[in-house]
Motif scaffolding. Structure first.
Motif, PDB file in Angstrom:
ATOM      1  N   ALA A 173      -6.423  -5.039  -5.613  1.00 41.90           N
ATOM      2  CA  ALA A 173      -7.272  -4.421  -6.646  1.00 41.90           C
ATOM      3  C   ALA A 173      -7.719  -5.422  -7.696  1.00 41.90           C
ATOM      4  O   ALA A 173      -8.798  -5.271  -8.285  1.00 41.90           O
ATOM      5  N   ASN A 174      -6.908  -6.469  -7.913  1.00 40.03           N
ATOM      6  CA  ASN A 174      -7.255  -7.468  -8.933  1.00 40.03           C
ATOM      7  C   ASN A 174      -7.856  -8.731  -8.328  1.00 40.03           C
ATOM      8  O   ASN A 174      -7.964  -9.755  -9.001  1.00 40.03           O
ATOM      9  N   HIS A 175      -8.247  -8.707  -7.075  1.00 37.96           N
ATOM     10  CA  HIS A 175      -8.834  -9.875  -6.415  1.00 37.96           C
ATOM     11  C   HIS A 175     -10.250 -10.108  -6.951  1.00 37.96           C
ATOM     12  O   HIS A 175     -10.965  -9.146  -7.269  1.00 37.96           O
ATOM     13  N   GLY A 231       0.744  -4.877   3.008  1.00 38.82           N
ATOM     14  CA  GLY A 231       1.770  -5.555   2.216  1.00 38.82           C
ATOM     15  C   GLY A 231       1.384  -6.966   1.834  1.00 38.82           C
ATOM     16  O   GLY A 231       1.604  -7.396   0.685  1.00 38.82           O
ATOM     17  N   VAL A 232       0.795  -7.698   2.767  1.00 45.08           N
ATOM     18  CA  VAL A 232       0.404  -9.082   2.488  1.00 45.08           C
ATOM     19  C   VAL A 232      -0.781  -9.123   1.526  1.00 45.08           C
ATOM     20  O   VAL A 232      -0.778  -9.884   0.547  1.00 45.08           O
ATOM     21  N   VAL A 233      -1.805  -8.324   1.767  1.00 47.96           N
ATOM     22  CA  VAL A 233      -2.996  -8.321   0.910  1.00 47.96           C
ATOM     23  C   VAL A 233      -2.633  -7.880  -0.501  1.00 47.96           C
ATOM     24  O   VAL A 233      -3.197  -8.371  -1.490  1.00 47.96           O
ATOM     25  N   ARG A 234      -1.687  -6.985  -0.629  1.00 45.08           N
ATOM     26  CA  ARG A 234      -1.274  -6.477  -1.940  1.00 45.08           C
ATOM     27  C   ARG A 234      -0.759  -7.604  -2.847  1.00 45.08           C
ATOM     28  O   ARG A 234      -0.779  -7.477  -4.078  1.00 45.08           O
ATOM     29  N   GLN A 235      -0.298  -8.710  -2.250  1.00 44.18           N
ATOM     30  CA  GLN A 235       0.228  -9.821  -3.042  1.00 44.18           C
ATOM     31  C   GLN A 235      -0.867 -10.533  -3.838  1.00 44.18           C
ATOM     32  O   GLN A 235      -0.586 -11.250  -4.784  1.00 44.18           O
ATOM     33  N   LEU A 251      -7.184   3.249   1.010  1.00 43.40           N
ATOM     34  CA  LEU A 251      -8.115   3.913   0.090  1.00 43.40           C
ATOM     35  C   LEU A 251      -7.378   4.748  -0.962  1.00 43.40           C
ATOM     36  O   LEU A 251      -7.918   5.022  -2.034  1.00 43.40           O
ATOM     37  N   GLN A 252      -6.153   5.157  -0.649  1.00 44.17           N
ATOM     38  CA  GLN A 252      -5.370   5.966  -1.587  1.00 44.17           C
ATOM     39  C   GLN A 252      -4.381   5.134  -2.400  1.00 44.17           C
ATOM     40  O   GLN A 252      -3.607   5.675  -3.188  1.00 44.17           O
ATOM     41  N   ASP A 253      -4.402   3.816  -2.203  1.00 48.41           N
ATOM     42  CA  ASP A 253      -3.431   2.928  -2.851  1.00 48.41           C
ATOM     43  C   ASP A 253      -4.090   2.232  -4.045  1.00 48.41           C
ATOM     44  O   ASP A 253      -5.025   1.451  -3.864  1.00 48.41           O
ATOM     45  N   PRO A 254      -3.632   2.483  -5.276  1.00 47.20           N
ATOM     46  CA  PRO A 254      -4.273   1.880  -6.459  1.00 47.20           C
ATOM     47  C   PRO A 254      -4.093   0.366  -6.537  1.00 47.20           C
ATOM     48  O   PRO A 254      -4.810  -0.294  -7.303  1.00 47.20           O
ATOM     49  N   THR A 255      -3.165  -0.188  -5.788  1.00 48.11           N
ATOM     50  CA  THR A 255      -2.967  -1.646  -5.812  1.00 48.11           C
ATOM     51  C   THR A 255      -3.906  -2.367  -4.853  1.00 48.11           C
ATOM     52  O   THR A 255      -3.944  -3.598  -4.835  1.00 48.11           O
TER      53      THR A 255
END
Length: 315
Positions: A173-175, A231-235, A251-255
């Protein structure tokens, strides 16, 4: 040596009479006699003492348990084939790509289990190439995969096109790429990616796209599950190109953020087309004659394309 000779021999041994054996086999007594004579000529010994009561000779006694086993095996085999084409198979084995198992396939599985409660349904998540191989090896009855025309050819192969879906970008989300409503290829190629392992259709699709763009794919990490991708992209550093059906949970994950791809017409990278994949269902002609397999095939045809269209219109 023919099966009817062995059946005649067994009938005489059971009834003790050529005449009763003929009635049991539904033939004339002369036919039974000729069959036994031919069998005796084949094995080289007499099998019955020709008296008022057909009694086995020593050779006949030695042969009896073998013939009984052969005839029993034949009855079992023919009954199994009858049951198979009557829809009484014990299990139905399906191989499907991961994204389909996680998105569009579950309602179909539930309907099939309701319609055929006596059939054990076995579903395995595999990459497309592997799924098609196990289908050709006879280890599964049906495969739902990303199309690969090199592996879906052959007179016995039946292919049903299910849908075409867009490939989209999964990012944290912050990328930096999250600021784009649609991500241009000219921006995307600068970031390292997490990709499917070699042998997966998606890995080949993405690699081919980069080659057409004359760009280098920075494949930093290979994984083979959707959970691992998220999991990897979330980092925060790596991005991933994934099909729409693989991104339902993201799509349902705010991170996480999902963005469609934009077409480019200027700059170092020029591309005016989107990136899509085609999903197909594959089996063989003979399997489609078996009721449970044919029923599962029809359920997928009826349910999965409409569901995909609904998901697309809502996204």
């Amino acid at each position: 040596m023919r099966l009817e000779q062995l059946q005649a021999f067994l009938a005489i041994a059971q009834t003790g009479s050529f005449q009763q054996a003929a009635r049991k086999c539904g033939v004339t007594q002369s036919t039974i006699s000729r069959q036994i004579q031919s069998l005796e000529a084949d094995v080289g010994v007499e099998l019955f003492h020709r008296t008022s009561h057909a009694k086995l000779t020593l050779g006949g006694e030695r042969l009896l348990p073998r013939v009984r086993k052969i005839c029993q095996e034949w009855e079992t085999a023919t009954q199994e084939l009858t049951d198979l084409f009557a829809g009484k198979q014990p299990e139905l084995c399906i191989a499907a790509i991961h994204s389909l198992c996680a998105s569009y396939l579950p309602p179909v599985l539930q309907k099939f289990c309701h319609d055929y409660p006596e059939v054990q349904l076995r579903v395995t998540s595999l990459g497309s190439d592997r799924a098609l191989k196990v289908l050709k090896d006879g280890l599964v009855d049906l495969a739902i995969v990303m199309n690969n025309r090199f592996l879906t050819t052959g007179k016995e192969i039946v292919v049903e096109v299910l849908y075409d879906e867009p490939i989209e970008v999964l990012i944290a989300a912050n990328h930096p790429l999250a600021q784009h409503e649609r991500i241009p290829w000219s921006e995307l190629i600068h970031y390292p990616q997490v990709v499917f392992k070699d042998g997966y259709g998606m890995q080949r699709l993405v690699q081919d796209k980069f080659e057409r763009l004359e760009a280098r794919l920075q494949a930093a990490l290979e994984v083979n599950t959707l959970d691992a991708f998220r999991g990897v992209v979330r980092q925060g550093e790596l991005i991933a190109l994934l099909p729409h059906s693989a991104l339902m949970e993201a799509l349902q994950d705010p991170t996480l953020a999902v963005r469609p791809l934009a077409s480019n017409s200027t700059g170092a990278v020029s591309d005016n087309t989107g990136l899509t994949r085609r999903v197909v269902m594959v089996t063989t002609q003979d399997r489609l004659q078996i009721p449970p397999i044919n029923h599962f095939w029809q359920l997928v045809r009826e349910d999965i394309p409409p569901q995909f269209q609904q998901q697309r219109s809502a996204s």
